[in-house]
Design an enzyme around this catalytic site. Structure first.
Site, mmCIF file in Angstrom:
data_model
loop_
_atom_site.group_PDB
_atom_site.id
_atom_site.type_symbol
_atom_site.label_atom_id
_atom_site.label_comp_id
_atom_site.label_asym_id
_atom_site.label_seq_id
_atom_site.Cartn_x
_atom_site.Cartn_y
_atom_site.Cartn_z
ATOM 1 N N GLU A 1 11.901 -5.012 -4.440
ATOM 2 C CA GLU A 1 11.384 -4.972 -3.061
ATOM 3 C C GLU A 1 9.911 -5.367 -3.021
ATOM 4 O O GLU A 1 9.048 -4.556 -2.676
ATOM 5 C CB GLU A 1 11.522 -3.545 -2.511
ATOM 6 N N CYS B 1 -17.125 2.979 14.770
ATOM 7 C CA CYS B 1 -18.079 4.088 14.620
ATOM 8 C C CYS B 1 -17.670 5.007 13.474
ATOM 9 O O CYS B 1 -17.281 6.170 13.692
ATOM 10 C CB CYS B 1 -18.174 4.856 15.918
ATOM 11 N N GLU B 2 -17.650 4.489 12.305
ATOM 12 C CA GLU B 2 -17.374 5.253 11.084
ATOM 13 C C GLU B 2 -18.255 4.644 10.009
ATOM 14 O O GLU B 2 -18.320 3.415 9.901
ATOM 15 C CB GLU B 2 -15.916 5.076 10.619
ATOM 16 N N TYR C 1 -0.497 -5.629 4.183
ATOM 17 C CA TYR C 1 -1.182 -4.359 4.467
ATOM 18 C C TYR C 1 -2.480 -4.590 5.232
ATOM 19 O O TYR C 1 -3.485 -3.940 4.986
ATOM 20 C CB TYR C 1 -1.420 -3.560 3.174
ATOM 21 N N GLY D 1 6.472 -6.611 -1.703
ATOM 22 C CA GLY D 1 5.802 -6.814 -0.420
ATOM 23 C C GLY D 1 4.587 -7.691 -0.660
ATOM 24 O O GLY D 1 4.575 -8.890 -0.393
HETATM 25 C C1 LIG Z 1 10.003 1.821 -1.345
HETATM 26 C C2 LIG Z 1 9.008 0.747 -1.405
HETATM 27 N N1 LIG Z 1 9.420 -0.501 -1.631
HETATM 28 C C3 LIG Z 1 8.555 -1.533 -1.675
HETATM 29 C C4 LIG Z 1 7.201 -1.328 -1.497
HETATM 30 C C5 LIG Z 1 6.314 -2.526 -1.553
HETATM 31 O O1 LIG Z 1 5.326 -2.432 -2.493
HETATM 32 P P1 LIG Z 1 4.463 -3.704 -2.888
HETATM 33 O O2 LIG Z 1 3.878 -4.247 -1.648
HETATM 34 O O3 LIG Z 1 3.452 -3.172 -3.802
HETATM 35 O O4 LIG Z 1 5.373 -4.672 -3.544
HETATM 36 C C6 LIG Z 1 6.710 -0.036 -1.278
HETATM 37 C C7 LIG Z 1 5.277 0.197 -1.106
HETATM 38 O O5 LIG Z 1 4.748 1.251 -1.132
HETATM 39 C C8 LIG Z 1 7.640 1.039 -1.237
HETATM 40 O O6 LIG Z 1 7.245 2.289 -1.035
#
Ligand SMILES: Cc1ncc(COP(=O)(O)O)c(C=O)c1O
Length: 431
Positions: A282, A351-352, A380, A284
């Site tokens: 998975e 404002c931080e 992100y 991201g």
């Molecule tokens: C369950 C799960 N899958 C995939 C990801 C994606 O992580 P990354 O962007 O580091 O590949 C995350 C990120 O926290 C996650 O919690």
């Protein structure tokens, strides 16, 4: 200049070009702030990780972690490549479905969700990686066809403590003893199809880490299969595949990573005399991070005990530096031929005092009106952005076939007050 530039950048007449696009022109035409994505880079990243895992696994699913970026256009592009999706909320599932992803290409790995969210996924035939025995028990009378638990192994590693997602102290996943009980209950309820999930942490650029995670999860697989007399039909290793945020940092070798995992799987399943089951990953960040560039404008320069370069892009758009101390590479797009000799924090409008997208950065001498480009903002960034201080979410653009497409309009004032009521009108409504 001997400065190492991020990938896909060029300097032409002192100006920054990214993926062949003149960033200053875009800033002039569209106004700042915005995030600009590259379809080429996005597709390229997906193909790179896909090719690596296809080389070593016969049966592998790559599910893009939507949490890193939920813009539907990007999801559709990835889906057109054959990429599946991993969702962390029902709304992410809905975005995937509306972007044309079929339910059997979506996994759902949430934590602390409500029974309604679990049932939504079950009714759509979407595989859930349950985060705990208690979440699983909430749907004991409405079980999905495949039962999978996210296992909290005793090892976790992430670039920052905030992105370590397994091991002691992590809030994610179920400890093996309780997950075992969950599978037992599923079996007693007549379930015959099982999967297993692990995710040890995010932004790891060391291929050995993934070998260790594979070893850890296969130990659990061994124990559970022996204990329960079941066979897992998939093993999901989660995401975590890291990327360089500093141009001088090395990349994760995805070929080595895939090979490392495959070596562990091959040894394990050969001993068992079985085919390697489907591997799920998975990613991201690996797919989306360097496909996005955040572009803003310098709105102030304070020369004080230290220097503060103020911009219209702060923690409201890019939260990672304030949240983890994360580094993002920053360039002044219209001064690329000048020397970087101005040490400064790069701040936003919020404002931080934590509102800094760069600390002690060496920049070219900045001037109000200059254009700044911040790298690795495809993951992100927009998905974590907020309306803090009443600031508007930025527009999102896509470079597609050499053309620019708007894939998210900039928020307007109406967007931030749409669901709130001004006191007098609220009272009128109540009456
Ligand atoms: C369950 C799960 N899958 C995939 C990801 C994606 O992580 P990354 O962007 O580091 O590949 C995350 C990120 O926290 C996650 O919690």
């Amino acid at each position: 200049m001997d400065e190492i530039l991020p990938h896909y950048t060029e300097i032409i007449d002192g100006n920054l070009f990214w993926d062949g696009t003149n960033i200053l022109e875009v800033a002039k035409d569209y106004g700042t702030p915005f995030i600009i994505y590259s379809e080429n880079i996005l597709r390229g990243n997906y193909r790179k990780i896909k090719n690596a895992f296809n080389k070593y696994f016969k049966n592998v699913s790559i599910d893009f972690a939507i949490k890193s970026n939920f813009n539907p256009s990007l999801i559709s592009i990835l889906s057109s490549e054959g990429c599946g999706m991993d969702a962390s909320s029902v709304n992410e599932i809905k975005i995937a479905l509306l972007s044309g992803v079929s339910p059997d290409n979506i996994s759902f790995t949430p934590n602390n969700v409500t029974i309604e969210e679990l049932k939504f996924a079950i009714d759509k035939n979407i595989t859930i990686n349950f985060d705990s025995l208690s979440q699983f028990r909430m749907v004991l009378d409405h079980l999905p066809e495949i039962v999978s638990f996210r296992i909290k192994i005793d090892y976790g590693k992430g670039e920052f403590p905030g992105i370590k997602t397994a091991g002691k102290g992590a809030k994610f996943g179920e400890i093996p003893e309780l997950a075992l009980q969950g599978y037992r209950e599923a079996k007693e309820k007549g379930c015959r199809r099982f999967g297993i999930h692990v995710m040890a942490g995010s932004n790891v650029r060391n291929a050995d880490h993934f070998k260790l995670v594979a070893q850890k999860i296969l130990e659990v697989v061994k124990n559970f299969e022996e204990e329960l007399g079941i066979e897992f039909e998939f093993v999901d290793m989660g995401g975590g595949f890291g990327v360089p945020y500093r141009p001088e940092e090395g990349e994760l070798d995805v070929m080595d990573t895939a090979k490392n995992i495959a070596d562990v799987f091959k040894a394990f399943y050969t001993e068992k005399g079985r085919e390697i089951p489907r591997l799920v990953i998975e990613p991201g960040r690996y797919i989306s991070s360097n496909s996005g560039l955040l572009v803003g404008k310098i709105t102030d320069v304070k020369r004080q005990e230290s220097n503060f370069t103020g911009t219209d892009i702060g923690m409201n758009i890019l939260m990672r530096p304030a949240l983890y101390g994360a580094y993002h590479h920053i360039l002044i797009a219209n001064r690329m031929n000048e020397e970087r000799k101005f040490k400064t924090d790069v701040t936003g409008q919020i404002c931080e005092n934590t509102d800094r997208i760069g600390k002690d950065v060496m920049l070219q001498e900045p001037q109000i009106g200059d254009i700044v480009a911040v790298f690795n903002c495809g993951a992100y960034t927009m998905s974590m952005a907020s309306n803090y201080n009443g600031r508007l979410l930025p527009m999102e653009l896509l470079i597609s076939d050499g053309k620019l497409i708007t894939i998210r309009e900039k928020d307007n004032f109406q967007d931030i007050v749409r669901h709130t009521k001004f006191y007098e009108s609220a009272k009128t409504l109540k009456d």
